[in-house]
Design a protein around this motif. Structure first.
Motif, PDB file in Angstrom:
ATOM      1  N   ILE A 139       0.841  -1.207   0.000  1.00 47.86           N
ATOM      2  CA  ILE A 139       0.000   0.000   0.000  1.00 47.86           C
ATOM      3  C   ILE A 139       0.874   1.255   0.000  1.00 47.86           C
ATOM      4  N   LYS A 140       1.885   1.244   0.849  1.00 46.51           N
ATOM      5  CA  LYS A 140       2.737   2.437   0.974  1.00 46.51           C
ATOM      6  C   LYS A 140       3.495   2.722  -0.332  1.00 46.51           C
ATOM      7  N   ASN A 141       4.062   1.681  -0.927  1.00 42.58           N
ATOM      8  CA  ASN A 141       4.964   1.897  -2.062  1.00 42.58           C
ATOM      9  C   ASN A 141       4.278   1.880  -3.422  1.00 42.58           C
ATOM     10  N   ASP A 142       3.268   1.033  -3.583  1.00 40.52           N
ATOM     11  CA  ASP A 142       2.641   0.920  -4.905  1.00 40.52           C
ATOM     12  C   ASP A 142       1.420   1.824  -5.054  1.00 40.52           C
ATOM     13  N   TYR A 143       0.815   2.235  -3.956  1.00 40.13           N
ATOM     14  CA  TYR A 143      -0.428   3.022  -4.055  1.00 40.13           C
ATOM     15  C   TYR A 143      -0.325   4.416  -3.451  1.00 40.13           C
ATOM     16  N   GLU A 144       0.112   4.518  -2.199  1.00 37.05           N
ATOM     17  CA  GLU A 144       0.163   5.853  -1.595  1.00 37.05           C
ATOM     18  C   GLU A 144       1.104   6.760  -2.375  1.00 37.05           C
ATOM     19  N   SER A 145       2.142   6.166  -2.988  1.00 40.22           N
ATOM     20  CA  SER A 145       3.068   6.956  -3.791  1.00 40.22           C
ATOM     21  C   SER A 145       2.378   7.544  -5.030  1.00 40.22           C
ATOM     22  N   CYS A 146       1.248   6.969  -5.439  1.00 38.87           N
ATOM     23  CA  CYS A 146       0.479   7.514  -6.583  1.00 38.87           C
ATOM     24  C   CYS A 146      -0.769   8.249  -6.089  1.00 38.87           C
ATOM     25  N   GLY A 147      -0.830   8.533  -4.804  1.00 40.64           N
ATOM     26  CA  GLY A 147      -1.979   9.263  -4.276  1.00 40.64           C
ATOM     27  C   GLY A 147      -3.226   8.417  -4.082  1.00 40.64           C
ATOM     28  N   ILE A 148      -3.048   7.092  -4.015  1.00 39.54           N
ATOM     29  CA  ILE A 148      -4.203   6.203  -3.830  1.00 39.54           C
ATOM     30  C   ILE A 148      -4.155   5.650  -2.405  1.00 39.54           C
ATOM     31  N   SER A 149      -5.272   5.756  -1.673  1.00 40.53           N
ATOM     32  CA  SER A 149      -5.286   5.163  -0.337  1.00 40.53           C
ATOM     33  C   SER A 149      -6.078   3.860  -0.391  1.00 40.53           C
ATOM     34  N   LEU A 150      -5.582   2.865   0.316  1.00 38.30           N
ATOM     35  CA  LEU A 150      -6.270   1.567   0.388  1.00 38.30           C
ATOM     36  C   LEU A 150      -6.260   1.091   1.829  1.00 38.30           C
ATOM     37  N   ASP A 151      -7.301   0.375   2.230  1.00 37.38           N
ATOM     38  CA  ASP A 151      -7.303  -0.275   3.534  1.00 37.38           C
ATOM     39  C   ASP A 151      -6.565  -1.604   3.408  1.00 37.38           C
ATOM     40  N   LEU A 189       9.376 -18.135  -7.982  1.00 36.47           N
ATOM     41  CA  LEU A 189       9.183 -18.036  -6.522  1.00 36.47           C
ATOM     42  C   LEU A 189       7.701 -17.930  -6.172  1.00 36.47           C
ATOM     43  N   ARG A 190       6.929 -17.193  -6.986  1.00 31.01           N
ATOM     44  CA  ARG A 190       5.465 -17.087  -6.929  1.00 31.01           C
ATOM     45  C   ARG A 190       4.916 -16.139  -5.876  1.00 31.01           C
ATOM     46  N   CYS A 191       4.628 -14.934  -6.268  1.00 28.86           N
ATOM     47  CA  CYS A 191       3.882 -14.017  -5.396  1.00 28.86           C
ATOM     48  C   CYS A 191       3.285 -12.883  -6.220  1.00 28.86           C
ATOM     49  N   GLY A 192       2.091 -12.493  -5.854  1.00 31.11           N
ATOM     50  CA  GLY A 192       1.417 -11.359  -6.460  1.00 31.11           C
ATOM     51  C   GLY A 192       0.335 -10.897  -5.514  1.00 31.11           C
ATOM     52  N   TYR A 193      -0.537 -10.013  -5.981  1.00 25.15           N
ATOM     53  CA  TYR A 193      -1.652  -9.624  -5.117  1.00 25.15           C
ATOM     54  C   TYR A 193      -2.810  -9.070  -5.933  1.00 25.15           C
ATOM     55  N   THR A 194      -3.968  -9.085  -5.301  1.00 26.48           N
ATOM     56  CA  THR A 194      -5.190  -8.606  -5.931  1.00 26.48           C
ATOM     57  C   THR A 194      -5.796  -7.538  -5.036  1.00 26.48           C
ATOM     58  N   VAL A 195      -6.244  -6.457  -5.656  1.00 27.15           N
ATOM     59  CA  VAL A 195      -6.883  -5.380  -4.899  1.00 27.15           C
ATOM     60  C   VAL A 195      -8.375  -5.376  -5.208  1.00 27.15           C
ATOM     61  N   PHE A 217      -5.196  -8.539  -1.234  1.00 28.54           N
ATOM     62  CA  PHE A 217      -5.112  -9.984  -1.006  1.00 28.54           C
ATOM     63  C   PHE A 217      -3.825 -10.501  -1.649  1.00 28.54           C
ATOM     64  N   VAL A 218      -2.894 -10.951  -0.818  1.00 30.19           N
ATOM     65  CA  VAL A 218      -1.632 -11.492  -1.343  1.00 30.19           C
ATOM     66  C   VAL A 218      -1.912 -12.899  -1.888  1.00 30.19           C
ATOM     67  N   ASN A 219      -1.269 -13.235  -3.000  1.00 28.68           N
ATOM     68  CA  ASN A 219      -1.511 -14.557  -3.593  1.00 28.68           C
ATOM     69  C   ASN A 219      -0.216 -15.184  -4.096  1.00 28.68           C
ATOM     70  N   ASP A 220      -0.330 -16.286  -4.794  1.00 28.46           N
ATOM     71  CA  ASP A 220       0.859 -16.969  -5.320  1.00 28.46           C
ATOM     72  C   ASP A 220       1.076 -16.633  -6.794  1.00 28.46           C
ATOM     73  N   GLY A 221       0.640 -15.463  -7.221  1.00 23.83           N
ATOM     74  CA  GLY A 221       0.840 -15.025  -8.600  1.00 23.83           C
ATOM     75  C   GLY A 221      -0.480 -14.610  -9.214  1.00 23.83           C
ATOM     76  N   ALA A 222      -0.395 -13.784 -10.238  1.00 24.97           N
ATOM     77  CA  ALA A 222      -1.614 -13.199 -10.818  1.00 24.97           C
ATOM     78  C   ALA A 222      -2.404 -14.195 -11.651  1.00 24.97           C
ATOM     79  N   LYS A 223      -1.724 -15.232 -12.155  1.00 24.16           N
ATOM     80  CA  LYS A 223      -2.469 -16.194 -12.970  1.00 24.16           C
ATOM     81  C   LYS A 223      -3.569 -16.848 -12.143  1.00 24.16           C
ATOM     82  N   SER A 224      -3.237 -17.220 -10.901  1.00 24.14           N
ATOM     83  CA  SER A 224      -4.228 -17.874 -10.045  1.00 24.14           C
ATOM     84  C   SER A 224      -5.478 -17.016  -9.895  1.00 24.14           C
ATOM     85  N   ASP A 225      -5.286 -15.764  -9.517  1.00 25.88           N
ATOM     86  CA  ASP A 225      -6.460 -14.949  -9.211  1.00 25.88           C
ATOM     87  C   ASP A 225      -7.203 -14.484 -10.468  1.00 25.88           C
ATOM     88  N   THR A 226      -6.481 -14.202 -11.562  1.00 27.36           N
ATOM     89  CA  THR A 226      -7.206 -13.829 -12.786  1.00 27.36           C
ATOM     90  C   THR A 226      -8.039 -15.027 -13.256  1.00 27.36           C
TER      91      THR A 226
END
Ligand SMILES: *Cc1c(COP(=O)(O)O)cnc(C)c1O
Length: 410
Positions: free
Chosen positions: A86-98, A256-262, A103-112
């Motif tokens: 949140i701090k580095n990928d969003y607040e730096s662009c003026g976006i606030s998120l709770d 290694l496998r990691c990604g996240y979904t907002v 949701f952290v995941n094992d890569g974007a393929k899984s969640d898409t």
């Protein structure tokens, strides 16, 4: 008697990459001496940043110590990683998120692929064409695609063609979809949408109650000022969009496998009674049932990307690949080919010369220059007449590929 999900029988065996592998193998049998340069598959070649390796070692040691051992973690991911995201990928662009919107995941393929679990099979789904095959195949499995027709289109999917003729900018489809996948910067075309173009889609979604599934796996490759890094930079997007991100291409996490979904809490869809329902709570329920979290050591590794050392190393990796992209782009142009992408993404989308087919061009590139690309038609009907090259190769290999191309009579 156990019955199968018949939808799976409609899917061809991942034809594209197995067909490429077969052709390359045949070529190697005929020309065992040739050095084949692979610029086909979208996998990275640079190793993990040393900050990531250090964090991994440390986390592994913690797991072997009774004081610091960790068992099951939160299904949604550890707060240390979510806070860093949140701090580095969003607040730096003026976006606030709770924190509970990430949701952290094992890569974007899984969640898409899995996101369909919380969506009705009665939704009309739209994709840009050519397309990352996961969006289509997961909707076939989820009964939303209809039947595959002879022209290569699925009967219930709405295809939005993207080609040189419209500058790879998707236009609103004639039939209004309920759900649309947008992937920008785009795989496979390597093209991006600027702020004004993305805003058009967000407004269209707001006005028509459409859910946007926004895949920004290539966000870290954006070079141009006017290209948004997150769809939430656009006003109102939190009401209509889910955003998928991945550390795979950004930081070499393909193995290694990691990604996240907002999923913002203000994002709603409808039940049959027409009431609005928050998608965040549905996805949380889905994850808590079917997912037990990403490995602790992997989340510590991902956290390390956001340290000053990690950031510098990631930036250097991206520059490395984007230098390849620039070289490929410029030199393919210089030999007279029409070339797209490559500016905000590590993919170069090449128009085949003299209108030959994607596969014919693939064969010529392999047999005449010993270079492996990916036929554009493998990503959908609008990809016919194009070929994808990736900038993920080693620099030396990319240079050698360029040398071979310079002397090519096309
Ligand atoms: C590579 C890629 C991803 C990321 O996949 P991971 O599962 O995170 O490795 C997602 N979307 C697109 C379009 C990609 O090309």
């Amino acid at each position: 008697m156990a019955l199968i999900n018949e939808q799976f029988l409609k899917l061809s065996e991942s034809y594209l990459f197995s067909e490429i592998a077969k052709k390359v193998n045949t070529f190697k049998v005929i020309h065992p001496e040739a050095k084949v340069i692979r610029l086909g598959i979208g996998d990275v070649t640079q190793p993990l940043p040393s900050a990531v390796i250090k964090a991994l070692h440390k986390a592994v040691d913690e797991m072997g110590n009774i004081e610091t051992f960790r068992g099951y973690g939160p299904e949604q991911g550890y707060r240390f990683l979510i806070d860093a995201i949140i701090k580095n990928d969003y607040e730096s662009c003026g976006i606030s998120l709770d924190p509970d919107e990430v949701f952290v995941n094992d890569g974007a393929k899984s969640d898409t692929g899995n996101i369909g679990d919380i969506l009705s099979k009665d939704n009309r789904v739209a994709v840009t064409d050519p397309v990352y095959p996961v969006y289509i195949d997961s909707n076939v499995m989820g009964c939303r695609a209809g039947e595959l027709q002879n022209n290569g289109f699925w009967s219930n999917i709405i295809y939005i063609p993207c080609h040189a003729g419209n500058n790879f900018i998707p236009e609103f489809p004639e039939v209004r979809p309920d759900v649309i996948y947008l992937c920008y910067p785009n795989n496979p075309t390597g093209t991006a949408l600027n702020r004004k173009e993305l805003k058009k889609w967000v407004n269209y979604a707001i006005n028509n109650n459409i859910l946007i599934l926004f895949d920004s796996a290539y966000e870290a490759f954006i070079q141009e000022e006017d290209v948004p890094h997150s769809i939430y930079e656009i006003k109102g997007a939190k009401q209509v969009a889910i955003e998928f991100r991945s550390f795979s291409k950004t930081a070499g996490f393909t193995g290694l496998r990691c990604g996240y979904t907002v999923i913002p809490k203000e994002l709603k869809a409808f039940n049959f009674a027409g009431d609005k329902v928050g998608l965040n709570q549905l996805w949380n329920r889905r994850q808590c049932t079917k997912f037990n979290g990403t490995a602790y050591i992997v989340q510590r590794a991902a956290e390390a990307i956001y340290t000053p050392e990690g950031k510098a190393e990631v930036k250097a990796n991206i520059s490395y690949y984007m230098r390849n992209a620039r070289l490929l782009y410029d030199n393919l142009k210089a030999i007279g080919l029409e070339v797209f992408g490559g500016v905000n993404a590590p993919y170069i989308w090449v128009k085949t010369p003299k209108g030959i087919s994607s596969w014919k061009f693939f064969d010529r590139l392999l047999f005449e220059r010993h270079i492996v690309g990916t036929p554009g038609v493998g990503f959908g009907p609008s990809g016919e007449g194009y070929l994808r090259l990736t900038a993920f190769g080693k620099y030396e290999d990319t240079l050698e590929a360029i040398d071979r191309l310079k002397t090519w009579k096309i």
